[in-house]
Design a protein around this motif. Structure first.
Motif, PDB file in Angstrom:
ATOM      1  N   VAL A 281      36.136  12.785  15.797  1.00  0.00           N
ATOM      2  CA  VAL A 281      36.436  11.358  15.833  1.00  0.00           C
ATOM      3  C   VAL A 281      37.795  11.076  16.459  1.00  0.00           C
ATOM      4  O   VAL A 281      38.210   9.926  16.549  1.00  0.00           O
ATOM      5  CB  VAL A 281      36.334  10.680  14.439  1.00  0.00           C
ATOM      6  CG1 VAL A 281      34.930  10.774  13.897  1.00  0.00           C
ATOM      7  CG2 VAL A 281      37.341  11.232  13.475  1.00  0.00           C
ATOM      8  N   GLY A 282      38.488  12.118  16.920  1.00  0.00           N
ATOM      9  CA  GLY A 282      39.695  11.909  17.704  1.00  0.00           C
ATOM     10  C   GLY A 282      41.002  11.906  16.948  1.00  0.00           C
ATOM     11  O   GLY A 282      42.000  11.437  17.469  1.00  0.00           O
ATOM     12  N   ASN A 283      41.032  12.428  15.732  1.00  0.00           N
ATOM     13  CA  ASN A 283      42.287  12.496  14.984  1.00  0.00           C
ATOM     14  C   ASN A 283      43.311  13.295  15.786  1.00  0.00           C
ATOM     15  O   ASN A 283      43.070  14.439  16.144  1.00  0.00           O
ATOM     16  CB  ASN A 283      42.046  13.150  13.623  1.00  0.00           C
ATOM     17  CG  ASN A 283      43.267  13.145  12.747  1.00  0.00           C
ATOM     18  OD1 ASN A 283      44.380  13.344  13.210  1.00  0.00           O
ATOM     19  ND2 ASN A 283      43.060  12.920  11.475  1.00  0.00           N
ATOM     20  N   PRO A 284      44.468  12.711  16.085  1.00  0.00           N
ATOM     21  CA  PRO A 284      45.424  13.353  16.985  1.00  0.00           C
ATOM     22  C   PRO A 284      46.126  14.588  16.440  1.00  0.00           C
ATOM     23  O   PRO A 284      46.762  15.300  17.180  1.00  0.00           O
ATOM     24  CB  PRO A 284      46.456  12.252  17.260  1.00  0.00           C
ATOM     25  CG  PRO A 284      46.340  11.328  16.107  1.00  0.00           C
ATOM     26  CD  PRO A 284      44.914  11.400  15.652  1.00  0.00           C
ATOM     27  N   LYS A 285      45.999  14.879  15.161  1.00  0.00           N
ATOM     28  CA  LYS A 285      46.743  16.009  14.602  1.00  0.00           C
ATOM     29  C   LYS A 285      45.863  17.203  14.281  1.00  0.00           C
ATOM     30  O   LYS A 285      46.270  18.080  13.544  1.00  0.00           O
ATOM     31  CB  LYS A 285      47.470  15.552  13.341  1.00  0.00           C
ATOM     32  CG  LYS A 285      48.494  14.485  13.621  1.00  0.00           C
ATOM     33  CD  LYS A 285      49.200  14.060  12.380  1.00  0.00           C
ATOM     34  CE  LYS A 285      50.210  12.978  12.735  1.00  0.00           C
ATOM     35  NZ  LYS A 285      50.849  12.409  11.586  1.00  0.00           N
ATOM     36  N   THR A 286      44.665  17.281  14.823  1.00  0.00           N
ATOM     37  CA  THR A 286      43.731  18.310  14.374  1.00  0.00           C
ATOM     38  C   THR A 286      43.632  19.530  15.260  1.00  0.00           C
ATOM     39  O   THR A 286      43.187  20.557  14.808  1.00  0.00           O
ATOM     40  CB  THR A 286      42.323  17.730  14.197  1.00  0.00           C
ATOM     41  OG1 THR A 286      41.972  17.039  15.384  1.00  0.00           O
ATOM     42  CG2 THR A 286      42.260  16.802  13.017  1.00  0.00           C
ATOM     43  N   ILE A 287      44.000  19.465  16.519  1.00  0.00           N
ATOM     44  CA  ILE A 287      43.848  20.635  17.380  1.00  0.00           C
ATOM     45  C   ILE A 287      45.147  21.437  17.381  1.00  0.00           C
ATOM     46  O   ILE A 287      45.993  21.240  18.235  1.00  0.00           O
ATOM     47  CB  ILE A 287      43.450  20.257  18.815  1.00  0.00           C
ATOM     48  CG1 ILE A 287      42.066  19.647  18.857  1.00  0.00           C
ATOM     49  CG2 ILE A 287      43.486  21.449  19.737  1.00  0.00           C
ATOM     50  CD1 ILE A 287      40.925  20.575  19.107  1.00  0.00           C
ATOM     51  N   SER A 288      45.278  22.308  16.421  1.00  0.00           N
ATOM     52  CA  SER A 288      46.408  23.234  16.415  1.00  0.00           C
ATOM     53  C   SER A 288      45.997  24.463  17.220  1.00  0.00           C
ATOM     54  O   SER A 288      44.812  24.641  17.527  1.00  0.00           O
ATOM     55  CB  SER A 288      46.752  23.648  14.982  1.00  0.00           C
ATOM     56  OG  SER A 288      45.698  24.438  14.442  1.00  0.00           O
ATOM     57  N   ARG A 289      46.925  25.281  17.555  1.00  0.00           N
ATOM     58  CA  ARG A 289      46.616  26.506  18.298  1.00  0.00           C
ATOM     59  C   ARG A 289      45.649  27.374  17.493  1.00  0.00           C
ATOM     60  O   ARG A 289      44.700  27.940  18.026  1.00  0.00           O
ATOM     61  CB  ARG A 289      47.894  27.271  18.607  1.00  0.00           C
ATOM     62  CG  ARG A 289      47.674  28.521  19.421  1.00  0.00           C
ATOM     63  CD  ARG A 289      49.004  29.044  19.951  1.00  0.00           C
ATOM     64  NE  ARG A 289      48.932  29.803  21.155  1.00  0.00           N
ATOM     65  CZ  ARG A 289      48.481  29.426  22.326  1.00  0.00           C
ATOM     66  NH1 ARG A 289      48.001  28.236  22.488  1.00  0.00           N
ATOM     67  NH2 ARG A 289      48.493  30.222  23.373  1.00  0.00           N
ATOM     68  N   GLN A 290      45.859  27.466  16.191  1.00  0.00           N
ATOM     69  CA  GLN A 290      45.000  28.265  15.330  1.00  0.00           C
ATOM     70  C   GLN A 290      43.574  27.700  15.308  1.00  0.00           C
ATOM     71  O   GLN A 290      42.609  28.454  15.390  1.00  0.00           O
ATOM     72  CB  GLN A 290      45.578  28.305  13.920  1.00  0.00           C
ATOM     73  CG  GLN A 290      44.800  29.179  12.970  1.00  0.00           C
ATOM     74  CD  GLN A 290      45.417  29.204  11.584  1.00  0.00           C
ATOM     75  OE1 GLN A 290      46.286  28.409  11.259  1.00  0.00           O
ATOM     76  NE2 GLN A 290      44.947  30.116  10.753  1.00  0.00           N
ATOM     77  N   THR A 291      43.444  26.386  15.237  1.00  0.00           N
ATOM     78  CA  THR A 291      42.126  25.748  15.264  1.00  0.00           C
ATOM     79  C   THR A 291      41.430  26.031  16.584  1.00  0.00           C
ATOM     80  O   THR A 291      40.262  26.411  16.631  1.00  0.00           O
ATOM     81  CB  THR A 291      42.258  24.224  15.044  1.00  0.00           C
ATOM     82  OG1 THR A 291      42.832  23.995  13.757  1.00  0.00           O
ATOM     83  CG2 THR A 291      40.916  23.524  15.147  1.00  0.00           C
ATOM     84  N   LEU A 292      42.162  25.865  17.674  1.00  0.00           N
ATOM     85  CA  LEU A 292      41.595  26.123  19.000  1.00  0.00           C
ATOM     86  C   LEU A 292      41.141  27.577  19.121  1.00  0.00           C
ATOM     87  O   LEU A 292      40.052  27.847  19.631  1.00  0.00           O
ATOM     88  CB  LEU A 292      42.623  25.789  20.081  1.00  0.00           C
ATOM     89  CG  LEU A 292      42.171  25.989  21.522  1.00  0.00           C
ATOM     90  CD1 LEU A 292      40.926  25.159  21.821  1.00  0.00           C
ATOM     91  CD2 LEU A 292      43.285  25.629  22.477  1.00  0.00           C
TER      92      LEU A 292
END
Length: 123
Positions: free
Chosen positions: A65-76
């Motif tokens: 849904v585009g939350n700006p704080k969700t793509i951390s390096r670890q998540t990616l």
């Protein structure tokens, strides 16, 4: 006779490039989140992707849904480990930026903001 490993690697790279190009084309045509496009093309639910990636359902939902704080390096890295092409992150960031611009414009013009994240403009 087996194809040499370099040939096989090039073919795999070409397949990934085509997949990314197809996802980008669909994103441009529909305004849809590129991670959601990839997930749906693979036939995965959010819950299934959460299980195989080790991410929580809530994190995946926030990304879609585009939350700006969700793509951390670890998540990616977790997403890449389960097969999400790394270039999807770049497409996602462009998509999210366009959604944010649309939302800011709607707020500035006192327009209703509902549905901004699900119907973002074409990037």
């Amino acid at each position: 006779m087996e194809p040499n490993p370099d040939y096989r690697e090039r073919r795999e790279e070409e397949g990934v490039k085509k997949e990314i190009a197809d996802i980008k084309a669909e994103m441009l045509a529909t305004g849809e989140n590129p991670l959601r496009i990839w997930r749906q093309r693979k036939g995965l639910s959010r819950r299934e992707l959460a299980i195989i990636s080790g991410l929580s359902y809530n994190v995946l939902n926030a990304i879609e849904v585009g939350n700006p704080k969700t793509i951390s390096r670890q998540t990616l890295e977790k997403l890449i480990d389960v097969g999400v092409p790394g270039d999807i992150a770049g497409l996602y960031l462009r998509w999210r930026s366009r959604c944010r611009e649309l939302l800011e414009r709607k707020v500035a013009e006192n327009e209703p903001c509902s549905g901004v994240w699900t119907g973002c403009p074409k990037v």
